[in-house]
Write a protein that holds these residues in place. Sequence first.
Motif, PDB file in Angstrom:
ATOM      1  N   ILE A   1     -19.680  17.717 -31.378  1.00 19.83           N
ATOM      2  CA  ILE A   1     -19.972  17.030 -30.110  1.00 19.83           C
ATOM      3  C   ILE A   1     -18.934  17.459 -29.063  1.00 19.83           C
ATOM      4  CG2 ILE A   1     -20.179  14.815 -28.909  1.00 19.83           C
ATOM      5  CD1 ILE A   1     -20.916  13.533 -31.620  1.00 19.83           C
ATOM      6  N   ILE A   2     -17.677  17.518 -29.461  1.00 17.25           N
ATOM      7  CA  ILE A   2     -16.614  17.926 -28.535  1.00 17.25           C
ATOM      8  C   ILE A   2     -16.865  19.350 -28.032  1.00 17.25           C
ATOM      9  CG2 ILE A   2     -14.145  18.483 -28.389  1.00 17.25           C
ATOM     10  CD1 ILE A   2     -13.714  15.984 -30.270  1.00 17.25           C
ATOM     11  N   LYS A   3     -17.306  20.243 -28.918  1.00 21.46           N
ATOM     12  CA  LYS A   3     -17.615  21.625 -28.503  1.00 21.46           C
ATOM     13  C   LYS A   3     -18.746  21.644 -27.474  1.00 21.46           C
ATOM     14  CE  LYS A   3     -14.727  24.176 -30.817  1.00 21.46           C
ATOM     15  NZ  LYS A   3     -13.589  24.716 -30.062  1.00 21.46           N
ATOM     16  N   TRP A   4     -19.774  20.827 -27.705  1.00 17.02           N
ATOM     17  CA  TRP A   4     -20.861  20.742 -26.722  1.00 17.02           C
ATOM     18  C   TRP A   4     -20.341  20.207 -25.387  1.00 17.02           C
ATOM     19  CZ3 TRP A   4     -25.025  23.398 -26.746  1.00 17.02           C
ATOM     20  CH2 TRP A   4     -25.706  23.700 -27.926  1.00 17.02           C
ATOM     21  N   GLN A   5     -19.458  19.212 -25.436  1.00 18.61           N
ATOM     22  CA  GLN A   5     -18.891  18.677 -24.199  1.00 18.61           C
ATOM     23  C   GLN A   5     -18.097  19.756 -23.465  1.00 18.61           C
ATOM     24  OE1 GLN A   5     -19.463  15.902 -22.606  1.00 18.61           O
ATOM     25  NE2 GLN A   5     -17.956  16.296 -20.993  1.00 18.61           N
ATOM     26  N   GLU A   6     -17.348  20.540 -24.215  1.00 18.65           N
ATOM     27  CA  GLU A   6     -16.593  21.638 -23.598  1.00 18.65           C
ATOM     28  C   GLU A   6     -17.535  22.625 -22.925  1.00 18.65           C
ATOM     29  OE1 GLU A   6     -14.306  23.113 -26.898  1.00 18.65           O
ATOM     30  OE2 GLU A   6     -12.846  21.464 -26.770  1.00 18.65           O
ATOM     31  N   GLN A   7     -18.674  22.905 -23.556  1.00 17.92           N
ATOM     32  CA  GLN A   7     -19.674  23.792 -22.956  1.00 17.92           C
ATOM     33  C   GLN A   7     -20.240  23.189 -21.677  1.00 17.92           C
ATOM     34  OE1 GLN A   7     -21.042  27.017 -23.847  1.00 17.92           O
ATOM     35  NE2 GLN A   7     -19.010  26.924 -24.775  1.00 17.92           N
ATOM     36  N   ALA A   8     -20.561  21.894 -21.717  1.00 14.54           N
ATOM     37  CA  ALA A   8     -21.101  21.215 -20.529  1.00 14.54           C
ATOM     38  C   ALA A   8     -20.125  21.340 -19.364  1.00 14.54           C
ATOM     39  CB  ALA A   8     -21.386  19.741 -20.846  1.00 14.54           C
ATOM     40  N   GLU A   9     -18.853  21.133 -19.642  1.00 20.05           N
ATOM     41  CA  GLU A   9     -17.832  21.210 -18.601  1.00 20.05           C
ATOM     42  C   GLU A   9     -17.626  22.640 -18.119  1.00 20.05           C
ATOM     43  OE1 GLU A   9     -14.207  19.089 -19.580  1.00 20.05           O
ATOM     44  OE2 GLU A   9     -15.370  17.572 -20.651  1.00 20.05           O
ATOM     45  N   SER A  10     -17.656  23.588 -19.038  1.00 26.54           N
ATOM     46  CA  SER A  10     -17.455  24.994 -18.680  1.00 26.54           C
ATOM     47  C   SER A  10     -18.555  25.493 -17.747  1.00 26.54           C
ATOM     48  CB  SER A  10     -17.399  25.848 -19.950  1.00 26.54           C
ATOM     49  OG  SER A  10     -17.331  27.212 -19.615  1.00 26.54           O
ATOM     50  N   TYR A  11     -19.800  25.220 -18.090  1.00 23.48           N
ATOM     51  CA  TYR A  11     -20.904  25.659 -17.237  1.00 23.48           C
ATOM     52  C   TYR A  11     -20.869  24.964 -15.880  1.00 23.48           C
ATOM     53  CZ  TYR A  11     -23.171  28.432 -20.865  1.00 23.48           C
ATOM     54  OH  TYR A  11     -23.464  29.385 -21.807  1.00 23.48           O
ATOM     55  N   LEU A  12     -20.516  23.691 -15.859  1.00 23.21           N
ATOM     56  CA  LEU A  12     -20.411  22.971 -14.593  1.00 23.21           C
ATOM     57  C   LEU A  12     -19.335  23.613 -13.722  1.00 23.21           C
ATOM     58  CD1 LEU A  12     -21.601  20.410 -13.172  1.00 23.21           C
ATOM     59  CD2 LEU A  12     -19.545  19.225 -13.960  1.00 23.21           C
ATOM     60  N   ASN A  13     -18.201  23.947 -14.334  1.00 20.27           N
ATOM     61  CA  ASN A  13     -17.116  24.584 -13.591  1.00 20.27           C
ATOM     62  C   ASN A  13     -17.524  25.970 -13.085  1.00 20.27           C
ATOM     63  OD1 ASN A  13     -14.324  24.492 -12.630  1.00 20.27           O
ATOM     64  ND2 ASN A  13     -14.064  26.212 -14.022  1.00 20.27           N
ATOM     65  N   GLN A  14     -18.268  26.711 -13.896  1.00 20.28           N
ATOM     66  CA  GLN A  14     -18.748  28.027 -13.454  1.00 20.28           C
ATOM     67  C   GLN A  14     -19.676  27.886 -12.241  1.00 20.28           C
ATOM     68  OE1 GLN A  14     -20.159  30.729 -16.639  1.00 20.28           O
ATOM     69  NE2 GLN A  14     -19.151  29.312 -18.045  1.00 20.28           N
ATOM     70  N   ALA A  15     -20.525  26.863 -12.258  1.00 17.48           N
ATOM     71  CA  ALA A  15     -21.408  26.619 -11.110  1.00 17.48           C
ATOM     72  C   ALA A  15     -20.579  26.292  -9.877  1.00 17.48           C
ATOM     73  CB  ALA A  15     -22.389  25.486 -11.416  1.00 17.48           C
ATOM     74  N   LYS A  16     -19.573  25.459 -10.055  1.00 17.70           N
ATOM     75  CA  LYS A  16     -18.696  25.078  -8.943  1.00 17.70           C
ATOM     76  C   LYS A  16     -17.990  26.313  -8.372  1.00 17.70           C
ATOM     77  CE  LYS A  16     -14.634  22.184  -8.141  1.00 17.70           C
ATOM     78  NZ  LYS A  16     -13.712  21.247  -8.802  1.00 17.70           N
ATOM     79  N   GLU A  17     -17.446  27.148  -9.242  1.00 18.26           N
ATOM     80  CA  GLU A  17     -16.746  28.348  -8.779  1.00 18.26           C
ATOM     81  C   GLU A  17     -17.702  29.324  -8.103  1.00 18.26           C
ATOM     82  OE1 GLU A  17     -13.467  28.543  -8.476  1.00 18.26           O
ATOM     83  OE2 GLU A  17     -13.548  26.507  -9.283  1.00 18.26           O
ATOM     84  N   SER A  18     -18.917  29.449  -8.616  1.00 18.08           N
ATOM     85  CA  SER A  18     -19.910  30.320  -7.980  1.00 18.08           C
ATOM     86  C   SER A  18     -20.284  29.794  -6.599  1.00 18.08           C
ATOM     87  CB  SER A  18     -21.164  30.434  -8.854  1.00 18.08           C
ATOM     88  OG  SER A  18     -20.866  31.124 -10.045  1.00 18.08           O
ATOM     89  N   LEU A  19     -20.399  28.490  -6.479  1.00 17.31           N
ATOM     90  CA  LEU A  19     -20.680  27.904  -5.163  1.00 17.31           C
ATOM     91  C   LEU A  19     -19.524  28.170  -4.207  1.00 17.31           C
ATOM     92  CD1 LEU A  19     -22.313  24.564  -6.305  1.00 17.31           C
ATOM     93  CD2 LEU A  19     -23.378  26.263  -4.796  1.00 17.31           C
ATOM     94  N   ARG A  20     -18.303  28.060  -4.702  1.00 14.45           N
ATOM     95  CA  ARG A  20     -17.130  28.353  -3.855  1.00 14.45           C
ATOM     96  C   ARG A  20     -17.171  29.792  -3.336  1.00 14.45           C
ATOM     97  NH1 ARG A  20     -12.747  24.974  -7.061  1.00 14.45           N
ATOM     98  NH2 ARG A  20     -12.538  23.255  -5.604  1.00 14.45           N
ATOM     99  N   THR A  21     -17.550  30.741  -4.195  1.00 16.36           N
ATOM    100  CA  THR A  21     -17.613  32.140  -3.746  1.00 16.36           C
ATOM    101  C   THR A  21     -18.700  32.338  -2.698  1.00 16.36           C
ATOM    102  OG1 THR A  21     -19.135  32.901  -5.479  1.00 16.36           O
ATOM    103  CG2 THR A  21     -16.763  33.014  -5.976  1.00 16.36           C
ATOM    104  N   MET A  22     -19.663  31.413  -2.654  1.00 21.99           N
ATOM    105  CA  MET A  22     -20.715  31.461  -1.644  1.00 21.99           C
ATOM    106  C   MET A  22     -20.274  30.777  -0.353  1.00 21.99           C
ATOM    107  SD  MET A  22     -23.858  30.537  -4.258  1.00 21.99           S
ATOM    108  CE  MET A  22     -24.962  29.918  -2.998  1.00 21.99           C
ATOM    109  N   GLY A  23     -19.068  30.212  -0.359  1.00 23.36           N
ATOM    110  CA  GLY A  23     -18.567  29.553   0.845  1.00 23.36           C
ATOM    111  C   GLY A  23     -18.786  28.055   0.884  1.00 23.36           C
ATOM    112  N   VAL A  24     -19.259  27.480  -0.208  1.00 26.00           N
ATOM    113  CA  VAL A  24     -19.447  26.031  -0.273  1.00 26.00           C
ATOM    114  C   VAL A  24     -18.102  25.407  -0.621  1.00 26.00           C
ATOM    115  CG1 VAL A  24     -20.623  24.140  -1.495  1.00 26.00           C
ATOM    116  CG2 VAL A  24     -21.849  26.270  -0.985  1.00 26.00           C
TER     117      VAL A  24
END
Length: 155
Positions: free
Chosen positions: A121-144
């Motif tokens: 379960i902890i590994k899945w939570q880490e994945q959930a957080e990792s993908y969310l962070n990747q989305a956030k960083e990708s949005l930042r590179t778009m200027g958001v």
Amino acid sequence: MYPYYFYRVNNWEHILNLLHQSLYAEEMVCAMSTQLFHIPKTKDLKGNREMHDHLVPASYHRVTAVGSSQRIVNGEQQQSIVETMVACIKNAENQDKKVREGLKMMEENASPEFKTFIKVIIKWQEQAESYLNQAKESLRTMGVSFPAGSEQQSG
């Protein structure tokens, strides 16, 4: 309002995919941790109820971020949709911190036969957080831009 160009040139499908991946991992966290309520030996596992107090709103915010991203992929262009997505990503991040604390408490209090299950379960939570962070960083590179700090946002 963001100019039309902002919506046309940016890779919103990539953001949508990352948010979907985060939500999928969250689905596994929800399904597995809730299962523990239905097993006699773990129905009262310390940390699970507390963790769910944050998992539920974290899930809501991920669902809303995915929906916002889908709307943009579908061609909608209101700045308020992007603002909703940003607020929900921040809110999910804030809830995730408490989810992690609850999972740690669960792991510490589980009998040996359930520790491996909780580690998954902890590994899945880490994945959930990792993908969310990747989305956030990708949005930042778009200027958001994302607000600094951990203040609660509406959304």
